[in-house]
Write a protein that holds these residues in place. Sequence first.
Motif, PDB file in Angstrom:
ATOM      1  N   GLU A  58       1.038  -1.257   0.072  1.00  0.00           N
ATOM      2  CA  GLU A  58       0.038   0.038   0.096  1.00  0.00           C
ATOM      3  C   GLU A  58       0.851   1.311  -0.043  1.00  0.00           C
ATOM      4  O   GLU A  58       0.256   2.265  -0.543  1.00  0.00           O
ATOM      5  N   LEU A  59       2.105   1.249   0.571  1.00  0.00           N
ATOM      6  CA  LEU A  59       2.913   2.437   0.591  1.00  0.00           C
ATOM      7  C   LEU A  59       3.273   2.502  -0.918  1.00  0.00           C
ATOM      8  O   LEU A  59       3.513   3.663  -1.505  1.00  0.00           O
ATOM      9  N   ARG A  60       3.650   1.540  -1.470  1.00  0.00           N
ATOM     10  CA  ARG A  60       4.246   1.479  -2.987  1.00  0.00           C
ATOM     11  C   ARG A  60       3.059   2.103  -3.989  1.00  0.00           C
ATOM     12  O   ARG A  60       3.272   2.993  -4.869  1.00  0.00           O
ATOM     13  N   HIS A  61       1.763   1.617  -3.646  1.00  0.00           N
ATOM     14  CA  HIS A  61       0.723   2.056  -4.408  1.00  0.00           C
ATOM     15  C   HIS A  61       0.401   3.758  -4.176  1.00  0.00           C
ATOM     16  O   HIS A  61       0.376   4.345  -4.900  1.00  0.00           O
ATOM     17  N   SER A  62       0.537   4.189  -2.850  1.00  0.00           N
ATOM     18  CA  SER A  62       0.292   5.354  -2.437  1.00  0.00           C
ATOM     19  C   SER A  62       1.308   6.385  -3.214  1.00  0.00           C
ATOM     20  O   SER A  62       1.340   7.536  -3.744  1.00  0.00           O
ATOM     21  N   PHE A  63       2.754   5.975  -3.086  1.00  0.00           N
ATOM     22  CA  PHE A  63       3.848   6.675  -3.651  1.00  0.00           C
ATOM     23  C   PHE A  63       3.459   6.789  -5.359  1.00  0.00           C
ATOM     24  O   PHE A  63       3.736   7.712  -5.827  1.00  0.00           O
ATOM     25  N   GLU A  64       3.265   5.674  -5.841  1.00  0.00           N
ATOM     26  CA  GLU A  64       3.080   5.651  -7.275  1.00  0.00           C
ATOM     27  C   GLU A  64       1.873   6.357  -7.819  1.00  0.00           C
ATOM     28  O   GLU A  64       1.956   7.070  -8.785  1.00  0.00           O
ATOM     29  N   THR A  65       0.809   6.371  -7.011  1.00  0.00           N
ATOM     30  CA  THR A  65      -0.364   7.013  -7.275  1.00  0.00           C
ATOM     31  C   THR A  65      -0.476   8.510  -7.081  1.00  0.00           C
ATOM     32  O   THR A  65      -0.598   9.472  -7.903  1.00  0.00           O
ATOM     33  N   HIS A  66       0.076   8.863  -5.870  1.00  0.00           N
ATOM     34  CA  HIS A  66      -0.032  10.228  -5.426  1.00  0.00           C
ATOM     35  C   HIS A  66       1.286  11.036  -5.231  1.00  0.00           C
ATOM     36  O   HIS A  66       1.092  12.179  -4.716  1.00  0.00           O
ATOM     37  N   GLY A  67       2.269  10.317  -5.533  1.00  0.00           N
ATOM     38  CA  GLY A  67       3.647  11.121  -5.550  1.00  0.00           C
ATOM     39  C   GLY A  67       4.129  10.907  -4.067  1.00  0.00           C
ATOM     40  O   GLY A  67       3.979  10.231  -3.159  1.00  0.00           O
ATOM     41  N   LYS A  68       5.017  12.133  -3.825  1.00  0.00           N
ATOM     42  CA  LYS A  68       5.821  12.062  -2.600  1.00  0.00           C
ATOM     43  C   LYS A  68       5.026  12.304  -1.344  1.00  0.00           C
ATOM     44  O   LYS A  68       4.219  13.228  -1.234  1.00  0.00           O
ATOM     45  N   ALA A  69       5.671  11.615  -0.520  1.00  0.00           N
ATOM     46  CA  ALA A  69       5.058  11.508   0.950  1.00  0.00           C
ATOM     47  C   ALA A  69       6.199  11.035   1.928  1.00  0.00           C
ATOM     48  O   ALA A  69       6.975  10.485   1.643  1.00  0.00           O
ATOM     49  N   VAL A  70       6.026  11.565   3.220  1.00  0.00           N
ATOM     50  CA  VAL A  70       6.746  11.136   4.213  1.00  0.00           C
ATOM     51  C   VAL A  70       5.697  10.152   5.219  1.00  0.00           C
ATOM     52  O   VAL A  70       4.728  10.615   5.437  1.00  0.00           O
ATOM     53  N   ILE A  71       6.336   8.992   5.493  1.00  0.00           N
ATOM     54  CA  ILE A  71       5.486   8.300   6.343  1.00  0.00           C
ATOM     55  C   ILE A  71       6.749   8.092   7.807  1.00  0.00           C
ATOM     56  O   ILE A  71       7.784   7.782   7.917  1.00  0.00           O
ATOM     57  N   VAL A  72       5.989   8.199   8.943  1.00  0.00           N
ATOM     58  CA  VAL A  72       6.441   7.925  10.112  1.00  0.00           C
ATOM     59  C   VAL A  72       6.014   6.831  10.692  1.00  0.00           C
ATOM     60  O   VAL A  72       4.602   6.801  10.863  1.00  0.00           O
ATOM     61  N   ALA A  73       6.852   5.650  11.109  1.00  0.00           N
ATOM     62  CA  ALA A  73       6.416   4.737  11.824  1.00  0.00           C
ATOM     63  C   ALA A  73       6.855   4.298  13.014  1.00  0.00           C
ATOM     64  O   ALA A  73       8.018   4.376  12.940  1.00  0.00           O
ATOM     65  N   LYS A  74       6.185   3.649  14.121  1.00  0.00           N
ATOM     66  CA  LYS A  74       6.604   3.178  14.953  1.00  0.00           C
ATOM     67  C   LYS A  74       6.320   1.900  15.358  1.00  0.00           C
ATOM     68  O   LYS A  74       4.977   1.722  15.080  1.00  0.00           O
ATOM     69  N   ILE A  75       7.106   0.932  15.423  1.00  0.00           N
ATOM     70  CA  ILE A  75       7.000  -0.705  15.199  1.00  0.00           C
ATOM     71  C   ILE A  75       7.116  -1.189  16.446  1.00  0.00           C
ATOM     72  O   ILE A  75       8.303  -1.424  16.784  1.00  0.00           O
ATOM     73  N   VAL A  76       6.215  -2.041  17.049  1.00  0.00           N
ATOM     74  CA  VAL A  76       6.700  -2.631  18.412  1.00  0.00           C
ATOM     75  C   VAL A  76       6.280  -4.194  18.022  1.00  0.00           C
ATOM     76  O   VAL A  76       5.362  -4.454  17.716  1.00  0.00           O
ATOM     77  N   ASN A  77       7.152  -4.972  18.690  1.00  0.00           N
ATOM     78  CA  ASN A  77       6.823  -6.559  18.542  1.00  0.00           C
ATOM     79  C   ASN A  77       5.798  -6.669  19.670  1.00  0.00           C
ATOM     80  O   ASN A  77       5.970  -6.543  20.850  1.00  0.00           O
ATOM     81  N   GLY A  78       4.876  -7.391  19.556  1.00  0.00           N
ATOM     82  CA  GLY A  78       3.717  -7.704  20.225  1.00  0.00           C
ATOM     83  C   GLY A  78       2.347  -6.637  19.781  1.00  0.00           C
ATOM     84  O   GLY A  78       2.641  -6.058  19.278  1.00  0.00           O
ATOM     85  N   ASP A  79       1.140  -7.097  20.664  1.00  0.00           N
ATOM     86  CA  ASP A  79       0.220  -6.500  20.476  1.00  0.00           C
ATOM     87  C   ASP A  79       0.062  -5.343  21.908  1.00  0.00           C
ATOM     88  O   ASP A  79      -0.107  -5.820  22.836  1.00  0.00           O
ATOM     89  N   VAL A  80       0.261  -4.157  21.503  1.00  0.00           N
ATOM     90  CA  VAL A  80       0.240  -3.108  22.600  1.00  0.00           C
ATOM     91  C   VAL A  80      -1.172  -3.103  23.337  1.00  0.00           C
ATOM     92  O   VAL A  80      -1.110  -2.337  24.299  1.00  0.00           O
ATOM     93  N   ARG A  81      -2.015  -3.458  22.620  1.00  0.00           N
ATOM     94  CA  ARG A  81      -3.540  -3.253  22.992  1.00  0.00           C
ATOM     95  C   ARG A  81      -3.699  -4.050  24.297  1.00  0.00           C
ATOM     96  O   ARG A  81      -4.511  -3.917  25.200  1.00  0.00           O
ATOM     97  N   ALA A  82      -2.597  -5.449  24.166  1.00  0.00           N
ATOM     98  CA  ALA A  82      -2.937  -6.306  25.454  1.00  0.00           C
ATOM     99  C   ALA A  82      -2.139  -5.848  26.856  1.00  0.00           C
ATOM    100  O   ALA A  82      -2.255  -6.409  27.805  1.00  0.00           O
ATOM    101  N   THR A  83      -1.196  -4.671  26.527  1.00  0.00           N
ATOM    102  CA  THR A  83      -0.746  -4.374  27.818  1.00  0.00           C
ATOM    103  C   THR A  83      -1.519  -3.426  28.757  1.00  0.00           C
ATOM    104  O   THR A  83      -2.228  -2.332  28.153  1.00  0.00           O
ATOM    105  N   PRO A  84      -1.589  -3.703  29.900  1.00  0.00           N
ATOM    106  CA  PRO A  84      -2.479  -3.041  30.911  1.00  0.00           C
ATOM    107  C   PRO A  84      -1.919  -1.581  31.130  1.00  0.00           C
ATOM    108  O   PRO A  84      -0.681  -1.253  31.079  1.00  0.00           O
TER     109      PRO A  84
END
Length: 84
Positions: A58-84
């Motif tokens: 989907e990033l490839r599609h967005s870049f090819e279809t809509h042009g330049k963009a910046v994507i900021v991503a934070k990636i965590v191993n595990g499901d953070v929703r399960a953390t109390p």
Amino acid sequence: MQVSVDLSLYPLQEDYIPVIIDFIHRVQLHEGVEVLRNQMTTQLFGEYGRVMAVLTEELRHSFETHGKAVIVAKIVNGDVRATP
């Protein structure tokens, strides 16, 4: 392995909102990835390989279809929703 991804997409054009909405809607079409949205970010949850494959596609599609963009991503191993 489960993963949680927090994304912010910044299209480098004046009419940026349709680009963001298109990206979110396209990601939501994929099975195996749960998408939660709020006013600041889009969050993806699922199996690592599946989430990364969807992001790549989907990033490839967005870049090819809509042009330049910046994507900021934070990636965590595990499901953070399960953390109390």
